[in-house]
Design a protein around this motif. Sequence first.
Motif, PDB file in Angstrom:
ATOM      1  N   SER A 143      43.176  39.835  33.155  1.00 58.50           N
ATOM      2  CA  SER A 143      43.417  39.362  31.669  1.00 58.50           C
ATOM      3  C   SER A 143      42.779  40.058  30.679  1.00 58.50           C
ATOM      4  O   SER A 143      41.802  40.796  31.104  1.00 58.50           O
ATOM      5  CB  SER A 143      42.900  37.712  31.503  1.00 58.50           C
ATOM      6  OG  SER A 143      41.487  37.799  31.627  1.00 58.50           O
ATOM      7  N   PRO A 144      43.418  40.319  29.665  1.00 60.48           N
ATOM      8  CA  PRO A 144      42.716  40.894  28.536  1.00 60.48           C
ATOM      9  C   PRO A 144      41.146  40.474  28.213  1.00 60.48           C
ATOM     10  O   PRO A 144      40.399  41.361  28.123  1.00 60.48           O
ATOM     11  CB  PRO A 144      43.480  41.074  27.135  1.00 60.48           C
ATOM     12  CG  PRO A 144      44.981  40.450  27.675  1.00 60.48           C
ATOM     13  CD  PRO A 144      44.539  39.604  29.119  1.00 60.48           C
ATOM     14  N   GLU A 145      41.150  39.154  28.443  1.00 61.04           N
ATOM     15  CA  GLU A 145      39.533  38.602  28.286  1.00 61.04           C
ATOM     16  C   GLU A 145      38.532  38.928  29.362  1.00 61.04           C
ATOM     17  O   GLU A 145      37.445  39.517  28.646  1.00 61.04           O
ATOM     18  CB  GLU A 145      39.989  36.993  28.222  1.00 61.04           C
ATOM     19  CG  GLU A 145      40.614  36.588  26.903  1.00 61.04           C
ATOM     20  CD  GLU A 145      42.071  36.662  27.468  1.00 61.04           C
ATOM     21  OE1 GLU A 145      42.849  36.171  26.222  1.00 61.04           O
ATOM     22  OE2 GLU A 145      42.595  36.982  28.435  1.00 61.04           O
TER      23      GLU A 145
ATOM     24  N   ALA B  24      34.235  42.358  30.638  1.00 57.77           N
ATOM     25  CA  ALA B  24      33.771  43.502  31.425  1.00 57.77           C
ATOM     26  C   ALA B  24      32.945  44.658  30.483  1.00 57.77           C
ATOM     27  O   ALA B  24      31.917  45.003  31.002  1.00 57.77           O
ATOM     28  CB  ALA B  24      34.768  44.071  32.496  1.00 57.77           C
ATOM     29  N   TYR B  25      33.740  45.172  29.560  1.00 59.61           N
ATOM     30  CA  TYR B  25      33.314  46.324  28.790  1.00 59.61           C
ATOM     31  C   TYR B  25      32.144  45.800  28.020  1.00 59.61           C
ATOM     32  O   TYR B  25      31.035  46.496  27.737  1.00 59.61           O
ATOM     33  CB  TYR B  25      34.212  46.697  27.785  1.00 59.61           C
ATOM     34  CG  TYR B  25      33.923  47.583  26.707  1.00 59.61           C
ATOM     35  CD1 TYR B  25      33.900  49.061  27.305  1.00 59.61           C
ATOM     36  CD2 TYR B  25      33.617  47.524  25.462  1.00 59.61           C
ATOM     37  CE1 TYR B  25      33.212  50.075  26.650  1.00 59.61           C
ATOM     38  CE2 TYR B  25      33.133  48.474  24.665  1.00 59.61           C
ATOM     39  CZ  TYR B  25      33.087  49.614  25.234  1.00 59.61           C
ATOM     40  OH  TYR B  25      32.679  50.628  24.423  1.00 59.61           O
ATOM     41  N   GLU B  26      32.016  44.616  27.303  1.00 58.29           N
ATOM     42  CA  GLU B  26      30.753  44.242  26.594  1.00 58.29           C
ATOM     43  C   GLU B  26      29.641  43.920  27.531  1.00 58.29           C
ATOM     44  O   GLU B  26      28.505  44.353  27.147  1.00 58.29           O
ATOM     45  CB  GLU B  26      31.234  42.853  25.940  1.00 58.29           C
ATOM     46  CG  GLU B  26      32.190  42.938  24.625  1.00 58.29           C
ATOM     47  CD  GLU B  26      32.520  41.799  24.222  1.00 58.29           C
ATOM     48  OE1 GLU B  26      32.124  40.518  24.631  1.00 58.29           O
ATOM     49  OE2 GLU B  26      33.585  41.645  23.437  1.00 58.29           O
TER      50      GLU B  26
ATOM     51  N   ARG C 206      36.572  52.162  28.498  1.00 58.97           N
ATOM     52  CA  ARG C 206      37.522  51.804  27.276  1.00 58.97           C
ATOM     53  C   ARG C 206      38.703  52.216  27.871  1.00 58.97           C
ATOM     54  O   ARG C 206      39.834  51.464  27.643  1.00 58.97           O
ATOM     55  CB  ARG C 206      36.962  52.538  25.972  1.00 58.97           C
ATOM     56  CG  ARG C 206      35.930  52.121  25.403  1.00 58.97           C
ATOM     57  CD  ARG C 206      35.940  52.409  23.891  1.00 58.97           C
ATOM     58  NE  ARG C 206      35.859  53.749  23.729  1.00 58.97           N
ATOM     59  CZ  ARG C 206      34.416  54.302  23.734  1.00 58.97           C
ATOM     60  NH1 ARG C 206      33.488  53.728  23.857  1.00 58.97           N
ATOM     61  NH2 ARG C 206      34.306  55.678  23.685  1.00 58.97           N
ATOM     62  N   THR C 207      38.850  53.433  28.177  1.00 60.86           N
ATOM     63  CA  THR C 207      40.309  53.944  28.492  1.00 60.86           C
ATOM     64  C   THR C 207      40.774  53.356  29.937  1.00 60.86           C
ATOM     65  O   THR C 207      41.984  52.806  29.947  1.00 60.86           O
ATOM     66  CB  THR C 207      40.427  55.596  28.944  1.00 60.86           C
ATOM     67  OG1 THR C 207      39.630  56.203  27.746  1.00 60.86           O
ATOM     68  CG2 THR C 207      41.572  56.091  29.639  1.00 60.86           C
ATOM     69  N   VAL C 208      39.982  52.913  31.094  1.00 58.04           N
ATOM     70  CA  VAL C 208      40.518  52.646  32.082  1.00 58.04           C
ATOM     71  C   VAL C 208      40.706  51.135  31.905  1.00 58.04           C
ATOM     72  O   VAL C 208      41.744  50.624  32.500  1.00 58.04           O
ATOM     73  CB  VAL C 208      39.533  52.567  33.258  1.00 58.04           C
ATOM     74  CG1 VAL C 208      39.935  52.104  34.521  1.00 58.04           C
ATOM     75  CG2 VAL C 208      39.361  54.223  33.609  1.00 58.04           C
TER      76      VAL C 208
END
Length: 82
Positions: free
Chosen positions: A26-28, A33-35, A59-61
Amino acid sequence: MLLPTLYQDVLMKRVTLASVAGALTSPEARQLAYEMAVCVCDADGVQSVPEQAFLAEARTVLGLDPISARQFSHDAEAMAAA
């Protein structure tokens, strides 16, 4: 998967950023994960050059909006430096 096993997989480089990102459906989950990665990179102060490169790759992956992801990273880094 148990956390100790995942931790070992990361340390032993048995997993890649792309393989882990692919499991986040999911986008969330990708945003979270990035945050979390940003917070870990900022835990000891400002981001090092290797940490910045890792976050750019993340960010890209993860397929995140680069502008909002960079803004989050910038804001978190400013808080860590304070």
